[in-house]
Design a protein around this motif. Structure first.
Motif, PDB file in Angstrom:
ATOM      1  N   GLU A 179      -2.650  -8.023  -2.272  1.00  0.00           N
ATOM      2  CA  GLU A 179      -2.381  -7.520  -3.615  1.00  0.00           C
ATOM      3  C   GLU A 179      -1.770  -6.129  -3.542  1.00  0.00           C
ATOM      4  O   GLU A 179      -2.068  -5.349  -2.639  1.00  0.00           O
ATOM      5  N   VAL A 204      -1.321  -2.386  -4.261  1.00  0.00           N
ATOM      6  CA  VAL A 204      -2.202  -1.285  -4.632  1.00  0.00           C
ATOM      7  C   VAL A 204      -1.392  -0.045  -5.012  1.00  0.00           C
ATOM      8  O   VAL A 204      -1.927   0.929  -5.511  1.00  0.00           O
ATOM      9  N   TRP A 244      -0.845  -6.664   2.792  1.00  0.00           N
ATOM     10  CA  TRP A 244      -2.040  -6.773   1.958  1.00  0.00           C
ATOM     11  C   TRP A 244      -1.767  -7.717   0.788  1.00  0.00           C
ATOM     12  O   TRP A 244      -0.694  -7.663   0.172  1.00  0.00           O
ATOM     13  N   GLN A 252      -9.264   5.818  -2.208  1.00  0.00           N
ATOM     14  CA  GLN A 252      -8.782   4.622  -2.912  1.00  0.00           C
ATOM     15  C   GLN A 252      -8.211   3.622  -1.918  1.00  0.00           C
ATOM     16  O   GLN A 252      -8.448   2.408  -2.024  1.00  0.00           O
ATOM     17  N   LEU A 284       0.824  -1.205   0.000  1.00  0.00           N
ATOM     18  CA  LEU A 284       0.000   0.000   0.000  1.00  0.00           C
ATOM     19  C   LEU A 284       0.864   1.264   0.000  1.00  0.00           C
ATOM     20  O   LEU A 284       0.439   2.332   0.438  1.00  0.00           O
ATOM     21  N   LYS A 323     -11.030   2.025   0.090  1.00  0.00           N
ATOM     22  CA  LYS A 323     -11.759   1.079  -0.774  1.00  0.00           C
ATOM     23  C   LYS A 323     -10.991  -0.235  -0.897  1.00  0.00           C
ATOM     24  O   LYS A 323     -11.566  -1.327  -0.821  1.00  0.00           O
ATOM     25  N   ALA A 324      -9.662  -0.120  -1.054  1.00  0.00           N
ATOM     26  CA  ALA A 324      -8.832  -1.320  -1.184  1.00  0.00           C
ATOM     27  C   ALA A 324      -8.862  -2.160   0.087  1.00  0.00           C
ATOM     28  O   ALA A 324      -8.810  -3.393   0.038  1.00  0.00           O
TER      29      ALA A 324
END
Length: 340
Positions: A63, A65, A61, A46, A38, A49-50
């Motif tokens: 994935e 971002v 995290w 954004q 992140l 939201k992620a």
């Protein structure tokens, strides 16, 4: 017994001061890795939201971002990679060797390394033209290190007066760890810091950040209070910053970073944001989590937080699950043990 477990047990058997030294380096590594997916998300809508599926556990995290670069979860940003290069030199040489540190920067972050400057340059050109189509895949080299390589080619060993980021401190952290308590420490910190930047604000904050980490390693009772008084005459502006941080403890961290300190990589904001997180948190995980959720350059702030709190609690006090999720934690731990 896994090799990581064996290394942890070896670290647990060391003296308390050496456990704090190891905790400092490993803490910086795992805090940076926890924040990396992140990294550099400045749009908090954004970011929120992620994180919607699990906002209370933003670390590691699954994935990436980051709008600038993408790496597998568990890998480190350039902030820690720079420190790792210095660790490597100190471990191999068994002493402070500035020329070898510069050589290690080239080996680990220069041409032929995982840092692909062509991809970065193409991204930045598209960004200038308003045609960015997504993050690059792979490592992102920071501006201070780019300037360092340019200077080396020109026969110079100093950074750029326009570089405002915290990279100099990150590079110097292993030097602080190895030489904490030595009278010549700050001269070494200054030399390493200036490979990245000669901007006075970046340099002064690197020196004070190093004094704070050194105080944690030495297990001082009131780290911030003692450092604040010690720097009052030499660094009056930073003294005022430390006073200011204490005055807004009641301000929620995300708000403090967004409206007071700032989210970018620059000092004094990065320095102040990290200290605010430490002073207003219940522990290591809490401080890093709130830093991730504050957005922007959370990796630089998390690096400093991990170094401070890692030195405070020692290697035994760090979350083992975070160590296990950091891709190169075993290498960091092994090198840290050999380096000290």
């Amino acid at each position: 017994m896994s090799s990581l477990t064996a290394l942890l047990e070896k670290a647990f058997a060391l003296s308390e001061v050496n456990q704090r030294k190891i905790g400092c380096l490993v803490g910086a590594a795992i805090a940076d890795a926890a924040s990396r997916p992140l990294h550099w998300v400045y749009d908090l809508s954004q970011l929120d939201k992620a994180l919607a599926s699990s906002p209370e556990t933003p670390e590691f995290w699954p994935e990436s971002v980051s709008p600038f670069y993408s790496l597998p979860t568990g890998e480190n940003s350039c902030y820690f990679d720079q420190a790792y290069a210095v660790m490597t030199s100190l471990k191999n040489k068994k002493e402070y060797d500035f020329k070898d540190i510069c050589s290690e920067f080239e080996k680990q972050l220069g041409p032929g390394s995982r840092y692909d400057m062509k991809a970065r340059e193409e991204y930045m050109q598209l960004r200038r033209e308003g045609r960015v189509q997504g993050p690059i895949k792979g490592k992102w080299l920071h501006g201070g290190m780019i300037k360092f390589f340019d200077n080396m080619k020109a026969g110079k060993q100093f950074g750029d007066s326009q570089i405002k980021e915290t990279d100099g401190f990150c590079c110097a952290l292993p030097v602080v760890v190895k030489y904490a308590g030595d009278s010549g420490l700050m001269d070494k910190v200054l030399q390493v810091t200036k490979t990245q930047s000669t901007w006075p604000v970046a340099v002064s904050h690197a020196l004070v950040a190093s004094k704070i980490v050194e105080a944690f390693i030495q297990n001082e009772a009131d780290v911030f209070g003692s450092v604040k008084e010690a720097i009052k005459l030499d660094f009056p502006e930073i003294y005022k910053e430390l006073e200011m941080i204490e005055s807004i403890h009641s301000t929620p961290h995300v708000q403090a970073v967004g409206y007071v300190f700032g989210r970018p990589c620059y000092n004094p904001g990065s320095f102040m944001g990290a200290i605010h997180a430490v002073q207003t948190s219940t522990g290591f995980e809490d401080a890093v989590r709130k830093t991730i959720k504050a957005g922007g350059c959370n990796c630089s702030r998390s690096f400093f937080i991990g170094a401070m709190l890692g030195a405070k609690v020692g290697i035994k006090g760090l979350p083992v699950s975070w160590i296990e999720r950091t891709t190169y934690a075993e290498d960091v731990l092994k090198n840290a043990i050999e380096m000290i």
